[in-house]
Scaffold this motif. Sequence first.
Motif, PDB file in Angstrom:
ATOM      1  N   UNK A   1       0.842  -1.199   0.000  1.00  0.00           N
ATOM      2  CA  UNK A   1       0.000   0.000   0.000  1.00  0.00           C
ATOM      3  C   UNK A   1       0.879   1.251   0.000  1.00  0.00           C
ATOM      4  N   UNK A   2       1.995   1.161   0.718  1.00  0.00           N
ATOM      5  CA  UNK A   2       2.948   2.263   0.802  1.00  0.00           C
ATOM      6  C   UNK A   2       4.265   1.665   1.276  1.00  0.00           C
ATOM      7  N   UNK A   3       5.364   2.027   0.657  1.00  0.00           N
ATOM      8  CA  UNK A   3       6.644   1.398   0.987  1.00  0.00           C
ATOM      9  C   UNK A   3       7.376   2.045   2.163  1.00  0.00           C
ATOM     10  N   UNK A   4       6.808   3.096   2.732  1.00  0.00           N
ATOM     11  CA  UNK A   4       7.466   3.785   3.842  1.00  0.00           C
ATOM     12  C   UNK A   4       7.700   2.860   5.031  1.00  0.00           C
ATOM     13  N   UNK A   5       6.811   1.871   5.203  1.00  0.00           N
ATOM     14  CA  UNK A   5       6.899   0.981   6.369  1.00  0.00           C
ATOM     15  C   UNK A   5       8.196   0.163   6.367  1.00  0.00           C
ATOM     16  N   UNK A   6       8.836   0.008   5.213  1.00  0.00           N
ATOM     17  CA  UNK A   6      10.068  -0.778   5.146  1.00  0.00           C
ATOM     18  C   UNK A   6      11.189  -0.150   5.980  1.00  0.00           C
ATOM     19  N   UNK A   7      11.061   1.153   6.257  1.00  0.00           N
ATOM     20  CA  UNK A   7      12.088   1.840   7.046  1.00  0.00           C
ATOM     21  C   UNK A   7      11.813   1.749   8.540  1.00  0.00           C
ATOM     22  N   UNK A   8      10.632   1.246   8.921  1.00  0.00           N
ATOM     23  CA  UNK A   8      10.296   1.168  10.350  1.00  0.00           C
ATOM     24  C   UNK A   8       9.611  -0.159  10.658  1.00  0.00           C
ATOM     25  N   UNK A   9       8.455  -0.094  11.337  1.00  0.00           N
ATOM     26  CA  UNK A   9       7.710  -1.304  11.656  1.00  0.00           C
ATOM     27  C   UNK A   9       6.577  -1.488  10.660  1.00  0.00           C
ATOM     28  N   UNK A  10       6.148  -2.724  10.498  1.00  0.00           N
ATOM     29  CA  UNK A  10       5.062  -2.975   9.563  1.00  0.00           C
ATOM     30  C   UNK A  10       4.479  -4.359   9.750  1.00  0.00           C
ATOM     31  N   UNK A  11       3.380  -4.621   9.029  1.00  0.00           N
ATOM     32  CA  UNK A  11       2.720  -5.923   9.071  1.00  0.00           C
ATOM     33  C   UNK A  11       2.581  -6.464   7.656  1.00  0.00           C
ATOM     34  N   UNK A  12       3.093  -7.662   7.468  1.00  0.00           N
ATOM     35  CA  UNK A  12       3.073  -8.340   6.162  1.00  0.00           C
ATOM     36  C   UNK A  12       2.209  -9.592   6.267  1.00  0.00           C
ATOM     37  N   UNK A  13       1.464  -9.878   5.206  1.00  0.00           N
ATOM     38  CA  UNK A  13       0.600 -11.060   5.196  1.00  0.00           C
ATOM     39  C   UNK A  13       1.133 -12.129   4.246  1.00  0.00           C
ATOM     40  N   UNK A  14       1.188 -13.362   4.733  1.00  0.00           N
ATOM     41  CA  UNK A  14       1.557 -14.515   3.897  1.00  0.00           C
ATOM     42  C   UNK A  14       1.168 -15.791   4.627  1.00  0.00           C
ATOM     43  N   UNK A  15       0.777 -16.810   3.877  1.00  0.00           N
ATOM     44  CA  UNK A  15       0.473 -18.110   4.471  1.00  0.00           C
ATOM     45  C   UNK A  15       1.639 -19.067   4.377  1.00  0.00           C
ATOM     46  N   UNK A  16       2.786 -18.574   3.914  1.00  0.00           N
ATOM     47  CA  UNK A  16       3.954 -19.418   3.667  1.00  0.00           C
ATOM     48  C   UNK A  16       5.005 -19.266   4.765  1.00  0.00           C
ATOM     49  N   UNK A  17       5.417 -20.379   5.354  1.00  0.00           N
ATOM     50  CA  UNK A  17       6.482 -20.354   6.361  1.00  0.00           C
ATOM     51  C   UNK A  17       7.799 -19.880   5.752  1.00  0.00           C
ATOM     52  N   UNK A  18       8.041 -20.259   4.504  1.00  0.00           N
ATOM     53  CA  UNK A  18       9.276 -19.861   3.805  1.00  0.00           C
ATOM     54  C   UNK A  18       9.327 -18.349   3.647  1.00  0.00           C
ATOM     55  N   UNK A  19       8.232 -17.743   3.177  1.00  0.00           N
ATOM     56  CA  UNK A  19       8.207 -16.287   2.996  1.00  0.00           C
ATOM     57  C   UNK A  19       8.276 -15.574   4.343  1.00  0.00           C
ATOM     58  N   UNK A  20       7.553 -16.110   5.326  1.00  0.00           N
ATOM     59  CA  UNK A  20       7.554 -15.508   6.654  1.00  0.00           C
ATOM     60  C   UNK A  20       8.970 -15.471   7.233  1.00  0.00           C
ATOM     61  N   UNK A  21       9.664 -16.606   7.185  1.00  0.00           N
ATOM     62  CA  UNK A  21      11.001 -16.688   7.779  1.00  0.00           C
ATOM     63  C   UNK A  21      11.994 -15.773   7.063  1.00  0.00           C
ATOM     64  N   UNK A  22      11.925 -15.734   5.726  1.00  0.00           N
ATOM     65  CA  UNK A  22      12.854 -14.866   4.987  1.00  0.00           C
ATOM     66  C   UNK A  22      12.554 -13.399   5.220  1.00  0.00           C
TER      67      UNK A  22
END
Length: 303
Positions: A108-129
């Motif tokens: 939605x906005x890339x500013x969160x990459x510089x601080x805290x944020x919430x990412x959604x994924x159902x994959x353990x591989x993506x979550x861990x990386x």
Amino acid sequence: MSKIIRIGTRDSQLALWQAHTVRDQLESLGYKTEIISVKSTGDLLLDKPLYELGITGIFTKTLDIAMINGTVDIAVHSMKDVPTRLPKGIVQSAVLPRANTHDILVYKDLEFLKSNGTIATGSLRRQAQWLNKYPTHKVVDLRGNVNTRLQKLQDNPWNGAIFAKAGLERIEVLPQNHIDLDWMVPAPAQGAMVVVSMENDTFSTDAVRQLNDSDTDICTHVEREFLQVLEGGCTAPIGALAKIDKDRLHFEGILLSLDGTQKLSITKSISPQNYTDFGKLCAQEILNDGGKEMMIKIKKKLG
């Protein structure tokens, strides 16, 4: 060519796109086909993460049963969803030319990459990386087909969600607000489509074998062999990518802890002619480098 080859598929938009692709290729060779769609357990149970359902091949199980029962002759899958061991009597008959292997972030906005944020994924591989790269971020579970997940991203206060680029490109829903995660190692066989058939059905198997792409077949074999040796039937954060460039096969594989704090990786290259046990050797190197202990911890945590 009088027999009609019944093509089994899930009924999501992406799965149907894949089935129609196989149908078109078979019919161009002169075969008659019919598409039969079924709902899988993985599509129906959207409130539980995949690894809690206790089935590594949850999206393929229903179609396996339909093939064994004789309801369909062949089945088309995203290869990354297919267990490394196929049920007795079912064989891999073709791997189609591979599409894009990248994971992407739809944001939605890339500013969160510089601080805290919430990412959604159902994959353990993506979550861990993701947590390995962004340890202060939060990861929430995201399930459903491609369109459902895109809608859930819009409906929730998350900063972004991770998808396989190939799936969004195939059904033409790739949003402009995305970036390629070229640092993220994809799932074994990501971007590849596989067709399976009954071993004793020589007509359908011989027909489908004509669609096989040898380079994709070799690369996905190495990746899935790496996965099979590492996981031993347990879902885990494992990534693998093999590429053939001229006369070399280049491989990258990773294993991470569930929280992303530990990461083991390997990169190697060989002649494509020596691919047969290459994935197994790379996995063994990871296991000897601390992967064995990491897998024991992962299995304990996942129950």
